[in-house]
Design a protein around this motif. Structure first.
Motif, PDB file in Angstrom:
ATOM      1  N   PHE A 192       0.841  -1.197   0.000  1.00 51.69           N
ATOM      2  CA  PHE A 192       0.000   0.000   0.000  1.00 51.69           C
ATOM      3  C   PHE A 192       0.878   1.250   0.000  1.00 51.69           C
ATOM      4  O   PHE A 192       2.026   1.202   0.422  1.00 51.69           O
ATOM      5  CB  PHE A 192      -0.899   0.033   1.237  1.00 51.69           C
ATOM      6  N   LYS A 193       0.320   2.357  -0.480  1.00 51.72           N
ATOM      7  CA  LYS A 193       1.033   3.626  -0.479  1.00 51.72           C
ATOM      8  C   LYS A 193       0.206   4.674   0.259  1.00 51.72           C
ATOM      9  O   LYS A 193      -1.004   4.767   0.061  1.00 51.72           O
ATOM     10  CB  LYS A 193       1.283   4.089  -1.913  1.00 51.72           C
ATOM     11  N   ALA A 194       0.867   5.445   1.126  1.00 54.04           N
ATOM     12  CA  ALA A 194       0.178   6.496   1.873  1.00 54.04           C
ATOM     13  C   ALA A 194      -0.235   7.602   0.905  1.00 54.04           C
ATOM     14  O   ALA A 194       0.580   8.082   0.115  1.00 54.04           O
ATOM     15  CB  ALA A 194       1.084   7.051   2.966  1.00 54.04           C
ATOM     16  N   VAL A 195      -1.506   7.997   0.966  1.00 55.43           N
ATOM     17  CA  VAL A 195      -2.036   9.011   0.064  1.00 55.43           C
ATOM     18  C   VAL A 195      -2.240  10.334   0.790  1.00 55.43           C
ATOM     19  O   VAL A 195      -1.901  11.386   0.271  1.00 55.43           O
ATOM     20  CB  VAL A 195      -3.374   8.541  -0.545  1.00 55.43           C
ATOM     21  N   HIS A 196      -2.768  10.263   2.011  1.00 56.09           N
ATOM     22  CA  HIS A 196      -3.104  11.493   2.725  1.00 56.09           C
ATOM     23  C   HIS A 196      -3.091  11.235   4.234  1.00 56.09           C
ATOM     24  O   HIS A 196      -3.616  10.220   4.689  1.00 56.09           O
ATOM     25  CB  HIS A 196      -4.487  11.976   2.295  1.00 56.09           C
ATOM     26  N   GLU A 197      -2.491  12.122   4.967  1.00 54.72           N
ATOM     27  CA  GLU A 197      -2.476  12.051   6.427  1.00 54.72           C
ATOM     28  C   GLU A 197      -3.569  12.976   6.951  1.00 54.72           C
ATOM     29  O   GLU A 197      -3.524  14.181   6.736  1.00 54.72           O
ATOM     30  CB  GLU A 197      -1.118  12.477   6.969  1.00 54.72           C
ATOM     31  N   VAL A 198      -4.565  12.420   7.612  1.00 55.03           N
ATOM     32  CA  VAL A 198      -5.684  13.191   8.146  1.00 55.03           C
ATOM     33  C   VAL A 198      -5.436  13.441   9.630  1.00 55.03           C
ATOM     34  O   VAL A 198      -5.200  12.512  10.395  1.00 55.03           O
ATOM     35  CB  VAL A 198      -7.018  12.436   7.956  1.00 55.03           C
ATOM     36  N   SER A 199      -5.461  14.718  10.012  1.00 57.52           N
ATOM     37  CA  SER A 199      -5.288  15.064  11.423  1.00 57.52           C
ATOM     38  C   SER A 199      -6.354  16.075  11.811  1.00 57.52           C
ATOM     39  O   SER A 199      -7.011  16.655  10.958  1.00 57.52           O
ATOM     40  CB  SER A 199      -3.895  15.644  11.671  1.00 57.52           C
ATOM     41  N   ASP A 200      -6.530  16.258  13.101  1.00 58.11           N
ATOM     42  CA  ASP A 200      -7.553  17.209  13.553  1.00 58.11           C
ATOM     43  C   ASP A 200      -7.011  18.627  13.688  1.00 58.11           C
ATOM     44  O   ASP A 200      -7.701  19.512  14.153  1.00 58.11           O
ATOM     45  CB  ASP A 200      -8.176  16.754  14.865  1.00 58.11           C
ATOM     46  N   SER A 201      -5.777  18.870  13.237  1.00 58.40           N
ATOM     47  CA  SER A 201      -5.187  20.197  13.373  1.00 58.40           C
ATOM     48  C   SER A 201      -5.475  21.098  12.171  1.00 58.40           C
ATOM     49  O   SER A 201      -5.244  22.298  12.242  1.00 58.40           O
ATOM     50  CB  SER A 201      -3.681  20.093  13.578  1.00 58.40           C
ATOM     51  N   ARG A 202      -5.974  20.532  11.079  1.00 58.23           N
ATOM     52  CA  ARG A 202      -6.267  21.331   9.885  1.00 58.23           C
ATOM     53  C   ARG A 202      -7.773  21.357   9.645  1.00 58.23           C
ATOM     54  O   ARG A 202      -8.449  20.328   9.709  1.00 58.23           O
ATOM     55  CB  ARG A 202      -5.571  20.735   8.663  1.00 58.23           C
ATOM     56  N   VAL A 203      -8.280  22.532   9.322  1.00 53.51           N
ATOM     57  CA  VAL A 203      -9.716  22.686   9.082  1.00 53.51           C
ATOM     58  C   VAL A 203     -10.139  21.892   7.844  1.00 53.51           C
ATOM     59  O   VAL A 203     -11.225  21.319   7.810  1.00 53.51           O
ATOM     60  CB  VAL A 203     -10.080  24.184   8.912  1.00 53.51           C
ATOM     61  N   GLY A 204      -9.283  21.822   6.842  1.00 56.03           N
ATOM     62  CA  GLY A 204      -9.612  21.100   5.623  1.00 56.03           C
ATOM     63  C   GLY A 204      -9.786  19.607   5.811  1.00 56.03           C
ATOM     64  O   GLY A 204     -10.339  18.932   4.946  1.00 56.03           O
ATOM     65  N   ASP A 205      -9.314  19.060   6.934  1.00 51.33           N
ATOM     66  CA  ASP A 205      -9.425  17.621   7.181  1.00 51.33           C
ATOM     67  C   ASP A 205     -10.743  17.224   7.842  1.00 51.33           C
ATOM     68  O   ASP A 205     -11.002  16.029   7.989  1.00 51.33           O
ATOM     69  CB  ASP A 205      -8.264  17.144   8.051  1.00 51.33           C
ATOM     70  N   TYR A 206     -11.569  18.173   8.226  1.00 50.55           N
ATOM     71  CA  TYR A 206     -12.830  17.814   8.879  1.00 50.55           C
ATOM     72  C   TYR A 206     -13.745  17.024   7.950  1.00 50.55           C
ATOM     73  O   TYR A 206     -14.441  16.107   8.378  1.00 50.55           O
ATOM     74  CB  TYR A 206     -13.537  19.049   9.428  1.00 50.55           C
ATOM     75  N   GLY A 207     -13.728  17.346   6.667  1.00 56.92           N
ATOM     76  CA  GLY A 207     -14.510  16.561   5.703  1.00 56.92           C
ATOM     77  C   GLY A 207     -14.020  15.131   5.615  1.00 56.92           C
ATOM     78  O   GLY A 207     -14.821  14.187   5.575  1.00 56.92           O
ATOM     79  N   HIS A 208     -12.687  14.953   5.592  1.00 56.75           N
ATOM     80  CA  HIS A 208     -12.115  13.604   5.569  1.00 56.75           C
ATOM     81  C   HIS A 208     -12.492  12.835   6.833  1.00 56.75           C
ATOM     82  O   HIS A 208     -12.793  11.645   6.770  1.00 56.75           O
ATOM     83  CB  HIS A 208     -10.593  13.661   5.450  1.00 56.75           C
ATOM     84  N   MET A 209     -12.462  13.507   7.970  1.00 59.09           N
ATOM     85  CA  MET A 209     -12.800  12.830   9.223  1.00 59.09           C
ATOM     86  C   MET A 209     -14.257  12.391   9.231  1.00 59.09           C
ATOM     87  O   MET A 209     -14.582  11.309   9.727  1.00 59.09           O
ATOM     88  CB  MET A 209     -12.509  13.735  10.417  1.00 59.09           C
ATOM     89  N   LEU A 210     -15.149  13.209   8.674  1.00 55.78           N
ATOM     90  CA  LEU A 210     -16.561  12.828   8.618  1.00 55.78           C
ATOM     91  C   LEU A 210     -16.783  11.638   7.689  1.00 55.78           C
ATOM     92  O   LEU A 210     -17.536  10.717   8.011  1.00 55.78           O
ATOM     93  CB  LEU A 210     -17.415  14.005   8.149  1.00 55.78           C
ATOM     94  N   VAL A 211     -16.113  11.632   6.539  1.00 54.27           N
ATOM     95  CA  VAL A 211     -16.312  10.563   5.564  1.00 54.27           C
ATOM     96  C   VAL A 211     -15.621   9.280   5.985  1.00 54.27           C
ATOM     97  O   VAL A 211     -16.201   8.199   5.932  1.00 54.27           O
ATOM     98  CB  VAL A 211     -15.819  11.008   4.169  1.00 54.27           C
ATOM     99  N   TRP A 212     -14.359   9.368   6.426  1.00 52.66           N
ATOM    100  CA  TRP A 212     -13.561   8.183   6.709  1.00 52.66           C
ATOM    101  C   TRP A 212     -13.574   7.764   8.168  1.00 52.66           C
ATOM    102  O   TRP A 212     -12.995   6.744   8.529  1.00 52.66           O
ATOM    103  CB  TRP A 212     -12.113   8.389   6.239  1.00 52.66           C
ATOM    104  N   GLY A 213     -14.170   8.554   9.043  1.00 52.76           N
ATOM    105  CA  GLY A 213     -14.376   8.113  10.413  1.00 52.76           C
ATOM    106  C   GLY A 213     -13.282   8.476  11.401  1.00 52.76           C
ATOM    107  O   GLY A 213     -13.155   7.827  12.427  1.00 52.76           O
ATOM    108  N   GLY A 214     -12.485   9.484  11.151  1.00 50.06           N
ATOM    109  CA  GLY A 214     -11.505   9.901  12.143  1.00 50.06           C
ATOM    110  C   GLY A 214     -10.169  10.264  11.536  1.00 50.06           C
ATOM    111  O   GLY A 214     -10.035  10.415  10.329  1.00 50.06           O
TER     112      GLY A 214
END
Length: 59
Positions: A13-35
């Motif tokens: 597998f290859k890492a595509v995107h690191e989702v963290s709670d420190s960026r506002v733009g990641d809130y959509g990813h957290m809602l869709v992917w669960g955290g």
């Protein structure tokens, strides 16, 4: 890097995107992917070719 990310990277597998709670733009990813975490992708056909020879069925 977490243990699960290292394992998945090793098997193909290859890492595509690191989702963290420190960026506002990641809130959509957290809602869709669960955290928070690392989103990883792989081409299934390549993984099957790479790993099918390791797992043989025995009757």
């Amino acid at each position: 890097m977490s243990r699960l990310v290292r394992f998945n990277t090793r098997i193909g597998f290859k890492a595509v995107h690191e989702v963290s709670d420190s960026r506002v733009g990641d809130y959509g990813h957290m809602l869709v992917w669960g955290g928070i975490g690392t989103r990883m992708d792989a081409i299934v056909e390549e993984l099957l070719i790479k790993w099918c020879t390791r797992f043989k069925f025995r009757n």
